[in-house]
Design an enzyme around this catalytic site. Structure first.
Site, PDB file in Angstrom:
ATOM      1  N   GLU A  12       0.887  -1.177   0.000  1.00 24.85           N
ATOM      2  CA  GLU A  12       0.000   0.000   0.000  1.00 24.85           C
ATOM      3  C   GLU A  12       0.918   1.220   0.000  1.00 24.85           C
ATOM      4  O   GLU A  12       1.346   1.690   1.047  1.00 24.85           O
ATOM      5  CB  GLU A  12      -0.891   0.001   1.249  1.00 24.85           C
TER       6      GLU A  12
ATOM      7  N   CYS B 169      -2.583   9.233   2.145  1.00 23.64           N
ATOM      8  CA  CYS B 169      -2.194   8.640   0.860  1.00 23.64           C
ATOM      9  C   CYS B 169      -3.201   9.018  -0.211  1.00 23.64           C
ATOM     10  O   CYS B 169      -2.875   9.079  -1.388  1.00 23.64           O
ATOM     11  CB  CYS B 169      -2.062   7.134   0.986  1.00 23.64           C
TER      12      CYS B 169
HETATM   13  N1  NAD Z   1      -1.588   3.270  -0.053  1.00 25.43           N
HETATM   14  C1  NAD Z   1      -1.859   3.329   1.245  1.00 25.43           C
HETATM   15  O1  NAD Z   1      -2.757   2.656   1.744  1.00 25.43           O
HETATM   16  C2  NAD Z   1      -1.057   4.212   2.142  1.00 25.43           C
HETATM   17  C3  NAD Z   1      -1.537   4.498   3.426  1.00 25.43           C
HETATM   18  C4  NAD Z   1      -0.793   5.339   4.249  1.00 25.43           C
HETATM   19  C5  NAD Z   1       0.406   5.879   3.782  1.00 25.43           C
HETATM   20  N2  NAD Z   1       0.853   5.586   2.538  1.00 25.43           N
HETATM   21  C6  NAD Z   1       2.081   6.160   2.021  1.00 25.43           C
HETATM   22  O2  NAD Z   1       3.066   6.192   3.047  1.00 25.43           O
HETATM   23  C7  NAD Z   1       3.949   7.306   2.856  1.00 25.43           C
HETATM   24  C8  NAD Z   1       4.073   8.112   4.141  1.00 25.43           C
HETATM   25  O3  NAD Z   1       4.467   7.290   5.206  1.00 25.43           O
HETATM   26  P1  NAD Z   1       5.960   7.189   5.773  1.00 25.43           P
HETATM   27  O4  NAD Z   1       6.654   8.480   5.590  1.00 25.43           O
HETATM   28  O5  NAD Z   1       5.837   6.616   7.153  1.00 25.43           O
HETATM   29  O6  NAD Z   1       6.578   6.100   4.787  1.00 25.43           O
HETATM   30  P2  NAD Z   1       8.029   5.379   4.841  1.00 25.43           P
HETATM   31  O7  NAD Z   1       8.134   4.596   3.590  1.00 25.43           O
HETATM   32  O8  NAD Z   1       9.085   6.337   5.173  1.00 25.43           O
HETATM   33  O9  NAD Z   1       7.911   4.387   6.111  1.00 25.43           O
HETATM   34  C9  NAD Z   1       6.940   3.367   6.165  1.00 25.43           C
HETATM   35  C10 NAD Z   1       7.425   2.254   7.077  1.00 25.43           C
HETATM   36  O10 NAD Z   1       8.547   1.613   6.491  1.00 25.43           O
HETATM   37  C11 NAD Z   1       9.564   1.456   7.457  1.00 25.43           C
HETATM   38  N3  NAD Z   1      10.852   1.340   6.784  1.00 25.43           N
HETATM   39  C12 NAD Z   1      11.741   2.324   6.493  1.00 25.43           C
HETATM   40  N4  NAD Z   1      12.809   1.803   5.840  1.00 25.43           N
HETATM   41  C13 NAD Z   1      12.592   0.480   5.721  1.00 25.43           C
HETATM   42  C14 NAD Z   1      13.313  -0.592   5.122  1.00 25.43           C
HETATM   43  N5  NAD Z   1      14.492  -0.407   4.524  1.00 25.43           N
HETATM   44  N6  NAD Z   1      12.778  -1.830   5.169  1.00 25.43           N
HETATM   45  C15 NAD Z   1      11.572  -2.036   5.738  1.00 25.43           C
HETATM   46  N7  NAD Z   1      10.844  -1.073   6.327  1.00 25.43           N
HETATM   47  C16 NAD Z   1      11.338   0.183   6.314  1.00 25.43           C
HETATM   48  C17 NAD Z   1       9.392   2.674   8.331  1.00 25.43           C
HETATM   49  O11 NAD Z   1      10.050   2.511   9.565  1.00 25.43           O
HETATM   50  C18 NAD Z   1       7.870   2.734   8.456  1.00 25.43           C
HETATM   51  O12 NAD Z   1       7.405   1.833   9.429  1.00 25.43           O
HETATM   52  C19 NAD Z   1       3.331   8.105   1.726  1.00 25.43           C
HETATM   53  O13 NAD Z   1       4.000   7.799   0.532  1.00 25.43           O
HETATM   54  C20 NAD Z   1       1.893   7.598   1.667  1.00 25.43           C
HETATM   55  O14 NAD Z   1       1.256   7.771   0.418  1.00 25.43           O
HETATM   56  C21 NAD Z   1       0.148   4.748   1.705  1.00 25.43           C
END
Ligand code: NAD
Length: 511
Positions: A268, A302
Site C-alpha cells: 500500500e 495517501c
Molecule cells: N496506499 C496506502 O494505503 C497508504 C496508506 C498510508 C500511507 N501511505 C504512504 O506512506 C507514505 C508516508 O508514510 P511514511 O513516511 O511513514 O513512509 P516510509 O516509507 O518512510 O515508512 C513506512 C514504514 O517503512 C519502514 N521502513 C523504512 N525503511 C525500511 C526498510 N528499509 N525496510 C523495511 N521497512 C522500512 C518505516 O520505519 C515505516 O514503518 C506516503 O508515501 C503515503 O502515500 C500509503
C-alpha cells in the site's frame, strides 16, 4: 521532573492507555525491549511526549519464534471463535476510543476527530471481520470427472508481518490485524518509528483481550524499530505475508527483498490523486470536497488530492472559491475541537514542503495562496495552492506528502482522463459531473486506472467495506473489505475421487 509531556497534568490521560515515561517497545506475550531508546515528539509543539525502547534484532528473532509458536494453537481455533476474539478487540477499542484518538492527535498531529475516526475504522473492521468469520469459504466447482469433487479450500498463510506508515498509526494496523486474525493468522507489527507510543497503546489494548481469554499474547506481537527491523521482516522466510504501507521508495526496496525469497507481499504505497471537475459539475459539492481532500490531515493522507484538474470554463471561479475557503480553514492545536488543520508530522516534512514550492515555481507555477512556514511552535505550514503548471511538470508527478495542491486547466474529457492516468501512482481519483455517459466511461476500461474511482465525492475518506488500495507504483495491494481477506489466505484446489475408477482429466487414456 523530566520535561516530558506525559508528566504534565494536562496530559495525564496518557496514563489511561498504560503509558509511562519509558515504555517497552516489544510485546510477544510479555513486554520487553533493550534496543535504541527513542523519544516521541508532538508535532504541534515539538515537545517530547515520552520514550520507547525499541527491539534489538535478537528480540525480533525471539518474537518471531514465539509468534510462530502461537500460530499452532490459533490456527486450530474455529474461525467463528476467532471472530469472537476480534469482536472483543473491537469492544476494547470502543472503550478507549476517545483517549486513543487523543494520543493519535498528540503524536501524529492529525486533528482530534480524525484521530478518533482512525480508531473507529479499526472498530468497524473488527465488526466486519466478525461477520467474515462465518462467511470465509471457497466454491465447490463442477468436476468433469464422474465421482469426483472439485473444491477450493482456503487456509491461513501463517505469520503476517505488518509494517505501517506514520500517517495512519492505528487504522492501517487495524485493517490488517482484524482480517488476518479472523483468517487464522498471527500478526507481528512494526509501526512507524515516529509514532511508537500509539503502537504500544494499541498493542496493550489487544494484548489485554488475548490474555483475558487465556490465549498467547504472541498472537499479536509487536517489535518497535526502524529500517533494521523492517528489513529483517522483509528478508525473513518465516514471515509468510508481509503487508507494507509506506512510501513507494521504501516499498520498492521491501518488495524486492520479499520477492527475492518468493514471499507474499501486500503493498500500500504512495498516491498522486486527482479530482477532475467538468463544466457541468455541481460546484457546491466541488469546493468542500477539494478543500477537505487537499487540506485535511494537512495533506498527509495517501488519498490526499494533489492535482485538481478544472475544465477551462470553471477554472477561475473554482480557484477563487477554493482559495477563499483555504483562508477560512481554522488552524490550531490538533486536539482543539475547533481546529480543522494541524501541523506536519516532522521538521523534515517542513523542509520537503519548502523544497517542493521552490521547484514548482521554477517549473512555471504561480502561488495562489500559502507557501510559507507559519510563525508558531510546531511544524505548521500554510496550505498552498499552485496554478499554471504543465500537467506533466516533474513536481506535479511527484507525491510530496504535504498540503500543496496543483491546479491544472483542461479542455476535453480525453485530455483529463489521460492526465489522471499518466502519473506513476494509481491510488485514488474522482470526477465531478452530472453526465451519466461520462460517469460510465470513467468507471470503464478507458477511464481511471486507479484502485479507487469516485464520482461526485473527494479522493479521500474511503469506507472499510470496499477493498482499499491502488495500482501501478501504489503497489497493487488490497486491504480491508470486499474479498481482501483472500490476500491473507492461501488457496488449495482440491480434487477428491470418491469413485472406484481413475478417469483422467481432458479424457486422456493412460493404459
Ligand atoms: N496506499 C496506502 O494505503 C497508504 C496508506 C498510508 C500511507 N501511505 C504512504 O506512506 C507514505 C508516508 O508514510 P511514511 O513516511 O511513514 O513512509 P516510509 O516509507 O518512510 O515508512 C513506512 C514504514 O517503512 C519502514 N521502513 C523504512 N525503511 C525500511 C526498510 N528499509 N525496510 C523495511 N521497512 C522500512 C518505516 O520505519 C515505516 O514503518 C506516503 O508515501 C503515503 O502515500 C500509503
Amino acid at each position: 521532573m523530566s520535561g516530558l509531556l506525559i508528566n504534565q497534568p494536562k496530559y495525564s490521560w496518557l496514563k489511561e492507555l498504560g503509558l509511562s515515561e519509558d515504555n517497552p517497545g516489544v510485546y510477544n506475550g510479555s513486554w520487553g525491549g533493550s534496543g535504541e531508546v527513542i523519544t516521541s515528539y508532538c508535532p504541534a509543539n515539538n515537545e517530547p511526549i515520552a520514550r520507547v525502547t525499541q527491539a534489538t534484532l535478537a528480540e525480533y528473532e525471539e518474537t518471531v519464534q514465539k509468534t510462530r509458536e502461537a500460530w499452532k494453537m490459533w490456527a486450530d481455533i474455529p474461525a467463528p471463535k476467532r471472530g469472537e476474539i476480534v469482536r472483543q478487540i473491537g469492544d476494547a477499542l470502543r472503550k478507549k476510543i476517545k483517549v486513543l484518538g487523543s494520543l493519535v492527535s498528540l503524536e501524529m498531529g492529525k486533528i482530534y476527530v480524525e484521530g478518533v475516526g482512525e480508531v473507529q475504522e479499526y472498530v468497524d473492521v473488527c465488526d466486519y471481520a466478525v461477520g467474515l468469520s462465518r462467511m470465509i469459504g471457497g466454491p465447490v466447482l463442477p468436476s468433469e470427472r464422474p465421482g469426483h469433487a472439485l473444491i477450493e479450500q482456503w487456509n491461513p498463510v501463517g505469520l503476517v508481518g505488518i509494517i505501517t506508515a506514520f500517517n495512519f498509526p492505528v487504522a492501517v494496523y487495524g485493517w490488517n490485524n482484524a482480517i488476518a486474525l479472523t483468517c487464522g493468522n498471527v500478526c507481528l507489527w512494526k509501526g512507524a518509528p515516529t509514532t511508537p507510543l500509539t503502537s504500544v497503546a494499541v498493542t496493550k489494548i489487544v494484548a489485554e483481550v488475548l490474555e483475558q481469554n487465556n490465549l498467547p499474547g504472541a498472537i499479536c506481537s509487536m517489535t518497535c524499530g526502524g529500517a533494521d527491523i523492517g528489513t529483517a521482516m522483509a528478508k525473513d522466510e518465516r514471515v509468510d505475508l508481509l503487508s507494507f504501507t509506506g512510501s513507494t521508495h521504501v516499498g520498492k526496496m521491501v518488495a524486492m527483498m520479499v520477492q527475492e525469497r518468493f514471499g507474499r507481499k501486500l503493498l500500500e504505497l504512495g498516491g498522486n490523486n486527482a479530482i477532475i471537475v467538468f463544466e457541468d459539475a455541481d460546484l457546491n459539492l466541488v469546493v468542500p470536497s477539494a478543500v477537505f481532500a487537499s487540506v485535511g490531515t494537512a495533506g498527509q493522507r495517501c488519498t490526499t488530492t494533489r492535482r485538481l484538474m478544472l475544465h477551462e470554463s470553471v477554472h477561475d471561479a473554482v480557484v477563487e472559491r477554493i482559495a477563499k475557503a483555504y483562508k477560512q480553514v481554522r488552524i490550531g492545536d490538533p486536539w482543539d475541537p475547533s481546529t480543522l488543520y494541524g501541523p506536519l508530522h516532522t521538521k523534515q516534512a517542513v523542509d520537503q514542503y519548502l523544497a517542493a514550492i521552490e521547484q514548482a515555481k521554477q517549473q512555471g507555477g504561480t502561488l495562489v495562496c500559502g507557501g510559507k512556514v507559519m510563525d508558531r511552535p510546531g511544524n505548521y505550514v500554510e496550505p498552498t495552492i499552485i496554478t499554471g503548471l504543465a500537467h506533466d511538470a516533474p513536481i506535479v508527478h511527484t507525491e510530496t506528502f504535504v498540503p500543496i495542491l496543483y491546479v491544472l486547466k483542461f479542455k476535453t474529457e480525453e485530455e483529463a482522463f489521460a492526465w489522471n492516468n499518466e502519473v506513476q501512482q494509481g491510488l485514488s481519483s474522482s470526477i465531478f459531473t452530472k453526465d451519466l455517459g461520462r460517469v460510465f466511461r470513467w468507471l470503464g476500461p478507458k477511464g481511471s486506472d486507479c484502485g479507487i474511482v469516485n464520482v461526485n465525492i473527494p479522493t479521500s475518506g474511503a469506507e472499510i467495506g470496499g477493498a482499499f488500495g491502488g495500482e501501478k507504483h501504489t503497489g497493487g495491494g488490497r486491504e480491508s473489505g470486499s474479498d481482501s481477506w483472500k490476500q491473507y489466505m492461501r488457496r488449495s484446489t482440491c480434487t477428491i475421487n470418491y469413485s472406484k475408477d481413475l478417469p483422467l482429466a481432458q479424457g486422456i487414456k493412460f493404459e
